[in-house]
Design an enzyme around this catalytic site. Sequence first.
Site, short mmCIF file in Angstrom:
data_model
loop_
_atom_site.label_atom_id
_atom_site.label_comp_id
_atom_site.label_asym_id
_atom_site.label_seq_id
_atom_site.Cartn_x
_atom_site.Cartn_y
_atom_site.Cartn_z
N VAL A 63 39.35 47.45 57.75
CA VAL A 63 39.15 46.54 58.73
C VAL A 63 40.11 46.83 59.90
O VAL A 63 39.85 46.31 61.19
CB VAL A 63 39.16 45.10 58.32
N THR A 96 46.80 44.97 58.53
CA THR A 96 45.29 44.39 58.00
C THR A 96 45.29 43.17 58.66
O THR A 96 44.07 42.75 59.05
CB THR A 96 45.29 44.61 56.53
N TYR A 149 53.33 39.32 55.22
CA TYR A 149 51.99 38.59 54.82
C TYR A 149 52.12 37.48 55.62
O TYR A 149 51.02 37.01 56.24
CB TYR A 149 52.10 38.27 53.33
P1 NAD Z 1 42.78 40.44 46.55
O1 NAD Z 1 44.05 41.62 46.73
O2 NAD Z 1 42.00 40.71 45.12
O3 NAD Z 1 41.43 40.90 47.44
C1 NAD Z 1 41.80 41.45 48.90
C2 NAD Z 1 40.68 42.51 49.15
O4 NAD Z 1 40.78 42.96 50.38
C3 NAD Z 1 40.69 43.66 48.10
O5 NAD Z 1 39.46 43.94 47.77
C4 NAD Z 1 41.25 44.74 48.93
O6 NAD Z 1 40.92 45.87 48.61
C5 NAD Z 1 40.74 44.30 50.46
N1 NAD Z 1 41.56 44.96 51.44
C6 NAD Z 1 42.92 45.17 51.70
N2 NAD Z 1 43.10 45.50 53.09
C7 NAD Z 1 41.92 46.11 53.48
C8 NAD Z 1 41.51 46.65 54.75
N3 NAD Z 1 42.54 47.02 55.50
N4 NAD Z 1 40.30 46.79 54.84
C9 NAD Z 1 39.47 46.49 54.04
N5 NAD Z 1 39.53 45.86 52.93
C10 NAD Z 1 40.94 45.65 52.63
O7 NAD Z 1 43.33 39.19 47.03
P2 NAD Z 1 42.24 37.67 46.91
O8 NAD Z 1 43.20 36.97 45.89
O9 NAD Z 1 41.04 37.86 46.70
O10 NAD Z 1 42.58 37.30 48.36
C11 NAD Z 1 41.62 37.26 49.28
C12 NAD Z 1 41.85 36.77 50.54
O11 NAD Z 1 42.26 35.27 50.34
C13 NAD Z 1 43.08 37.34 51.34
O12 NAD Z 1 43.03 37.52 52.78
C14 NAD Z 1 44.53 36.43 50.83
O13 NAD Z 1 45.35 36.55 51.82
C15 NAD Z 1 43.62 35.19 50.88
N6 NAD Z 1 44.31 33.97 50.15
C16 NAD Z 1 44.28 34.33 48.39
C17 NAD Z 1 44.94 33.36 47.68
C18 NAD Z 1 44.91 33.39 46.23
O14 NAD Z 1 45.57 32.72 45.47
N7 NAD Z 1 44.17 34.26 45.83
C19 NAD Z 1 45.84 32.42 48.47
C20 NAD Z 1 45.74 32.31 49.65
C21 NAD Z 1 45.03 33.24 50.52
#
Ligand code: NAD
Length: 322
Positions: A63, A96, A149
């Site tokens: 992205v 990112t 982050y």
């Molecule tokens: P995750 O690491 O499992 O998923 C993130 C996904 O983004 C992965 O599939 C990764 O390959 C992809 N990604 C990373 N950089 C990228 C790029 N430059 N281009 C395209 N794809 C890219 O994490 P998650 O827990 O599924 O989190 C998903 C979203 O939710 C994130 O934005 C995270 O900040 C947010 N979030 C998650 C939590 C949690 O507790 N799980 C809490 C707060 C926020």
Amino acid sequence: MFRHLNKSILVTGGAGFLGSHLCERLIEMGHDVICVDNFYTGTKENVAHLRDHPRFELIRHDVCFPLYIEVEEIYNLACPASPIHYQHDPVQTTKTSVHGAINMLGLAKRVGAKILQASTSEVYGDPEIHPQDESYWGRVNPTGLRACYDEGKRCAETLFFDYYRQHGLKIKVARIFNTYGPRMHPKDGRVVSNFITQALSEAPVTMFGDGTQTRSFCYVDDLIDGLIRLMDSPDDVIGPVNLGNPGEFTMLQLAQLILEMTGSRSELVFEPLPSDDPVQRQPDISLARQMLEWSPSIELAEGLGFTIAYFREMLENQGFGN
Ligand code: NAD
Ligand code: UDP
């Protein structure tokens, strides 16, 4: 006039933990889903069960670069979320969040799509108020190890609100609190997956600090429901909106519960607390209750049961890797 209910929806980060559950739910709802991911932390296996579905499409794409497709809604989830992953290449993490937001907002502007940002409780940093509501501006160390982050996500929120004010985009900002469940990466270092995989393999359970720090854990199905409700809410509901489970636990309580539920004899080993690790965290979800009529329904013990079953099966079939 006939109004079709099926929408064309982009999920960035769709092969990750949350993204894969979101893609699955949107497909079940009858939508066309384009999943974009560069597989930095996500995997093709997470969406393998959707691959042959006629309304699912998977695109390998970073992205940080522009994307030219036609969609009606965008869920922007692309970003590594676990501390060890986002600190592995911190410059890429900020890129990112920031370049990714600019590119996805640019796409939304060009095609007139509604766009939702997966923001985070980390925008509150190590908070001075408890529980945290959306009016709190946070306490983030801008030069610390978590800043790539936290500040990346804060800047993304700024971009969303400026595109809203300056270009009239339809935006939604969700501040997600710690979420757990099946398809978390067994090695991504987050506390729930670490404690469960350690307990199941009778390895020492790594407690950082004295274990009195707190977190509030939301089961993935509840969270996905909240994200979709936010996206489907009226246009004047833009957020930021906290999404999380207010049930608050110390890490010691979490470890004890997991050890009991797995029947493990693993011992706790105490390790240093990582820098800037927040002392306490609990969402105030009044706004989500009121605006989205949403609140989580799955208690920690129930959600841990599903998650333990997932990791137990993984251990039996393929192990947790090295
Ligand atoms: P995750 O690491 O499992 O998923 C993130 C996904 O983004 C992965 O599939 C990764 O390959 C992809 N990604 C990373 N950089 C990228 C790029 N430059 N281009 C395209 N794809 C890219 O994490 P998650 O827990 O599924 O989190 C998903 C979203 O939710 C994130 O934005 C995270 O900040 C947010 N979030 C998650 C939590 C949690 O507790 N799980 C809490 C707060 C926020
Ligand atoms: N933690 C721990 N042992 C681990 C992993 C994490 O004690 O093996 C602690 C960590 O220091 C933090 C809490 O658990 O206080 C939640 O950590 P996680 O990385 O899951 O999420 P975040 O800190 O981003 O909320």
